[in-house]
Write a protein that holds these residues in place. Structure first.
Motif, PDB file in Angstrom:
ATOM      1  N   PHE A 261       0.841  -1.204   0.000  1.00  0.00           N
ATOM      2  CA  PHE A 261       0.000   0.000   0.000  1.00  0.00           C
ATOM      3  C   PHE A 261       0.870   1.244   0.000  1.00  0.00           C
ATOM      4  N   ASN A 262       0.589   2.150  -0.922  1.00  0.00           N
ATOM      5  CA  ASN A 262       1.345   3.391  -1.047  1.00  0.00           C
ATOM      6  C   ASN A 262       0.425   4.575  -0.784  1.00  0.00           C
ATOM      7  N   PRO A 263       0.468   5.155   0.433  1.00  0.00           N
ATOM      8  CA  PRO A 263      -0.419   6.286   0.727  1.00  0.00           C
ATOM      9  C   PRO A 263      -0.015   7.503  -0.090  1.00  0.00           C
ATOM     10  N   MET A 264      -1.014   8.262  -0.523  1.00  0.00           N
ATOM     11  CA  MET A 264      -0.755   9.419  -1.370  1.00  0.00           C
ATOM     12  C   MET A 264      -0.836  10.737  -0.602  1.00  0.00           C
ATOM     13  N   GLY A 265      -1.019  10.637   0.721  1.00  0.00           N
ATOM     14  CA  GLY A 265      -1.042  11.855   1.522  1.00  0.00           C
ATOM     15  C   GLY A 265      -2.291  12.683   1.341  1.00  0.00           C
ATOM     16  N   GLN A 266      -3.371  12.080   0.868  1.00  0.00           N
ATOM     17  CA  GLN A 266      -4.612  12.804   0.667  1.00  0.00           C
ATOM     18  C   GLN A 266      -5.408  12.862   1.966  1.00  0.00           C
ATOM     19  N   THR A 267      -6.546  13.502   1.923  1.00  0.00           N
ATOM     20  CA  THR A 267      -7.444  13.502   3.064  1.00  0.00           C
ATOM     21  C   THR A 267      -7.996  12.094   3.249  1.00  0.00           C
ATOM     22  N   THR A 268      -8.783  11.898   4.282  1.00  0.00           N
ATOM     23  CA  THR A 268      -9.262  10.551   4.602  1.00  0.00           C
ATOM     24  C   THR A 268     -10.008   9.943   3.430  1.00  0.00           C
ATOM     25  N   ILE A 269      -9.398   8.962   2.806  1.00  0.00           N
ATOM     26  CA  ILE A 269     -10.040   8.226   1.717  1.00  0.00           C
ATOM     27  C   ILE A 269     -10.673   7.009   2.364  1.00  0.00           C
ATOM     28  N   LYS A 270     -11.962   7.111   2.663  1.00  0.00           N
ATOM     29  CA  LYS A 270     -12.594   6.112   3.517  1.00  0.00           C
ATOM     30  C   LYS A 270     -12.529   4.718   2.915  1.00  0.00           C
ATOM     31  N   SER A 271     -12.637   4.619   1.601  1.00  0.00           N
ATOM     32  CA  SER A 271     -12.615   3.295   0.982  1.00  0.00           C
ATOM     33  C   SER A 271     -11.287   2.593   1.196  1.00  0.00           C
ATOM     34  N   GLU A 272     -10.206   3.366   1.342  1.00  0.00           N
ATOM     35  CA  GLU A 272      -8.894   2.779   1.588  1.00  0.00           C
ATOM     36  C   GLU A 272      -8.687   2.475   3.069  1.00  0.00           C
ATOM     37  N   LEU A 273      -9.120   3.374   3.928  1.00  0.00           N
ATOM     38  CA  LEU A 273      -8.960   3.143   5.362  1.00  0.00           C
ATOM     39  C   LEU A 273      -9.742   1.918   5.817  1.00  0.00           C
ATOM     40  N   THR A 274     -10.921   1.704   5.265  1.00  0.00           N
ATOM     41  CA  THR A 274     -11.779   0.601   5.700  1.00  0.00           C
ATOM     42  C   THR A 274     -11.481  -0.705   4.977  1.00  0.00           C
ATOM     43  N   ASN A 275     -10.505  -0.692   4.075  1.00  0.00           N
ATOM     44  CA  ASN A 275     -10.161  -1.878   3.296  1.00  0.00           C
ATOM     45  C   ASN A 275      -9.121  -2.709   4.044  1.00  0.00           C
ATOM     46  N   GLY A 276      -9.413  -3.980   4.274  1.00  0.00           N
ATOM     47  CA  GLY A 276      -8.496  -4.841   5.012  1.00  0.00           C
ATOM     48  C   GLY A 276      -7.143  -4.995   4.356  1.00  0.00           C
ATOM     49  N   SER A 277      -7.074  -4.868   3.018  1.00  0.00           N
ATOM     50  CA  SER A 277      -5.798  -5.035   2.325  1.00  0.00           C
ATOM     51  C   SER A 277      -4.852  -3.863   2.565  1.00  0.00           C
ATOM     52  N   THR A 278      -5.355  -2.776   3.138  1.00  0.00           N
ATOM     53  CA  THR A 278      -4.508  -1.630   3.461  1.00  0.00           C
ATOM     54  C   THR A 278      -3.613  -1.921   4.655  1.00  0.00           C
ATOM     55  N   TRP A 279      -4.024  -2.870   5.509  1.00  0.00           N
ATOM     56  CA  TRP A 279      -3.386  -3.060   6.810  1.00  0.00           C
ATOM     57  C   TRP A 279      -2.757  -4.438   6.960  1.00  0.00           C
ATOM     58  N   ASP A 280      -1.898  -4.562   7.975  1.00  0.00           N
ATOM     59  CA  ASP A 280      -1.272  -5.835   8.301  1.00  0.00           C
ATOM     60  C   ASP A 280      -0.806  -5.754   9.763  1.00  0.00           C
ATOM     61  N   ILE A 281      -0.455  -6.912  10.327  1.00  0.00           N
ATOM     62  CA  ILE A 281       0.214  -6.922  11.625  1.00  0.00           C
ATOM     63  C   ILE A 281       1.696  -6.697  11.375  1.00  0.00           C
ATOM     64  N   ALA A 282       2.298  -5.794  12.124  1.00  0.00           N
ATOM     65  CA  ALA A 282       3.713  -5.490  11.917  1.00  0.00           C
ATOM     66  C   ALA A 282       4.571  -6.726  12.180  1.00  0.00           C
ATOM     67  N   ASP A 283       5.605  -6.921  11.362  1.00  0.00           N
ATOM     68  CA  ASP A 283       6.510  -8.053  11.535  1.00  0.00           C
ATOM     69  C   ASP A 283       7.119  -8.039  12.930  1.00  0.00           C
ATOM     70  N   GLY A 284       7.088  -9.193  13.588  1.00  0.00           N
ATOM     71  CA  GLY A 284       7.694  -9.308  14.904  1.00  0.00           C
ATOM     72  C   GLY A 284       6.787  -8.942  16.055  1.00  0.00           C
ATOM     73  N   VAL A 285       5.567  -8.482  15.757  1.00  0.00           N
ATOM     74  CA  VAL A 285       4.634  -8.081  16.817  1.00  0.00           C
ATOM     75  C   VAL A 285       3.779  -9.268  17.236  1.00  0.00           C
ATOM     76  N   ASP A 286       3.755  -9.563  18.527  1.00  0.00           N
ATOM     77  CA  ASP A 286       2.841 -10.552  19.077  1.00  0.00           C
ATOM     78  C   ASP A 286       1.436  -9.964  19.005  1.00  0.00           C
ATOM     79  N   PRO A 287       0.485 -10.616  18.319  1.00  0.00           N
ATOM     80  CA  PRO A 287      -0.865 -10.060  18.197  1.00  0.00           C
ATOM     81  C   PRO A 287      -1.494  -9.692  19.539  1.00  0.00           C
ATOM     82  N   ARG A 288      -1.077 -10.357  20.620  1.00  0.00           N
ATOM     83  CA  ARG A 288      -1.620 -10.011  21.930  1.00  0.00           C
ATOM     84  C   ARG A 288      -1.276  -8.579  22.321  1.00  0.00           C
ATOM     85  N   ASN A 289      -0.216  -8.034  21.731  1.00  0.00           N
ATOM     86  CA  ASN A 289       0.209  -6.678  22.070  1.00  0.00           C
ATOM     87  C   ASN A 289      -0.515  -5.605  21.269  1.00  0.00           C
TER      88      ASN A 289
END
Length: 337
Positions: free
Chosen positions: A285-313
């Protein structure tokens, strides 16, 4: 009769400080501890680029070594990781014409000056809830941080204490030391009151009473979506679950003598970041620095769990269930299809 205009009311440098201070004092998610002001974000907001990198140290891990006088003791290095957050560059202008001020006599300038901070609070609230929708639409996050009672137990999906406890249980042995806030839609809050789940406490010297469930403060927020058929989502937070920062870049008061017979406007520009700690923007995902683009914020493919992070945290879990029809607005009643 003298008419107050924006130039008389707003001094840009003073106004920026006033708006920022008011945001920090009145944003209920900041005051509750859900959103934590974070200088790591703030220091990067005005730097080049469309996203923010948040470095972190991973926890200590590995098996201990047998202690002998024949083998050297191995030294493990600390490992690091990083999260990426979206940088929002936003602008908003409000104004009025000279004619409208003369005819109405309403305190338009004072209202604009006094309500700008509240406007940004509402924007931040919308960004937070859109981000949470997207984060919990990501399958990795949902598999570890979402308890969906409508899927797990469709014949017994009614909102209640059992589902809350199941959602909190997603943190395993951290559950009793992590969560302290619940955010729900007002329809969910009504059902909580009906079920006797709410305890109201009046703090000394406080004007507004505070509502609690199971020792967790309840925050009512109608920006949290209520789906067709009365399917409700509640978010249960730990302290510091979300990092937040905002910088008011500039304020300008503009007088346009020829526009609409004479118009005064105030233009407020800011850069902000709201980030669920433990998550990151997906590598693709490459953010373009625009205002809140709701379709992108609410899309699951925009996000991930950071490498090395225990999901419990990741200090927020979601609880999805069905409300009784009595608490669902008429337009949303039905089978959810």
């Amino acid at each position: 009769m003298a008419v107050t205009n924006l130039a008389n009311t707003i001094i840009p440098v003073v106004f920026d400080k006033y708006v920022l201070n008011t945001i920090m004092k009145t944003n209920r998610f900041i005051q509750s501890g859900i959103m934590t002001p974070d200088n790591t974000l703030g220091d990067q907001l005005l730097q080049p680029g469309n996203d923010i990198t948040i470095p972190f140290l991973n926890d200590l891990s590995g098996e201990p070594q047998a202690w002998t006088d024949t083998d050297d003791i191995d030294v493990d290095n600390l490992t690091t990781g990083s999260q990426r957050a979206i940088k929002f560059r936003q602008a908003k202008a409000f104004g009025s014409t000279e004619i409208s001020r003369m005819v109405s006599g309403a305190p338009i300038a004072e209202t604009i000056a006094g309500r700008f901070a509240n406007y940004w609070n509402n924007v931040d609230q919308t960004i937070l809830n859109a981000t949470l929708q997207g984060v919990f639409s990501n399958s990795k996050v949902a598999n570890t941080k979402l308890f969906d009672q409508t899927v797990v137990s469709p014949s017994d999906a009614t909102f209640g204490a059992k589902g809350f406890l199941a959602a909190i249980g997603l943190l395993g042995d951290l559950q009793d030391q992590t969560f302290n806030k619940i955010a729900v839609n007002s329809a969910t809050y009504s059902q909580m009151k009906f079920q006797g789940m709410i305890n109201t406490i009046q703090p000394q010297n406080a004007v507004t009473p505070i509502n609690y469930y199971n020792n967790m403060e309840v925050i009512v927020d109608d920006d949290i979506p209520l789906e067709k058929g009365g399917i409700a989502t509640a978010y249960i937070y730990g302290q510091g679950a979300v990092s937040y920062s905002t910088v008011l870049h500039s304020t300008e008061v503009v007088h346009e003598a020829l526009k609409q017979g004479g118009r005064d406007s105030v233009v407020n520009k800011r850069v902000s970041a709201t980030h669920v700690n433990g998550t990151t923007l997906a590598k693709a995902f490459n953010p373009m620095g625009q205002t809140t683009i709701k379709s992108e914020l609410t899309n699951g493919s925009t996000w991930d769990i950071a490498d090395g992070v225990d999901p419990r945290n990741i200090r927020v879990v979601a609880y999805k269930s069905k409300l009784d029809d009595a608490f669902v607005p008429a337009a949303l009643k039905g089978d959810g299809k």
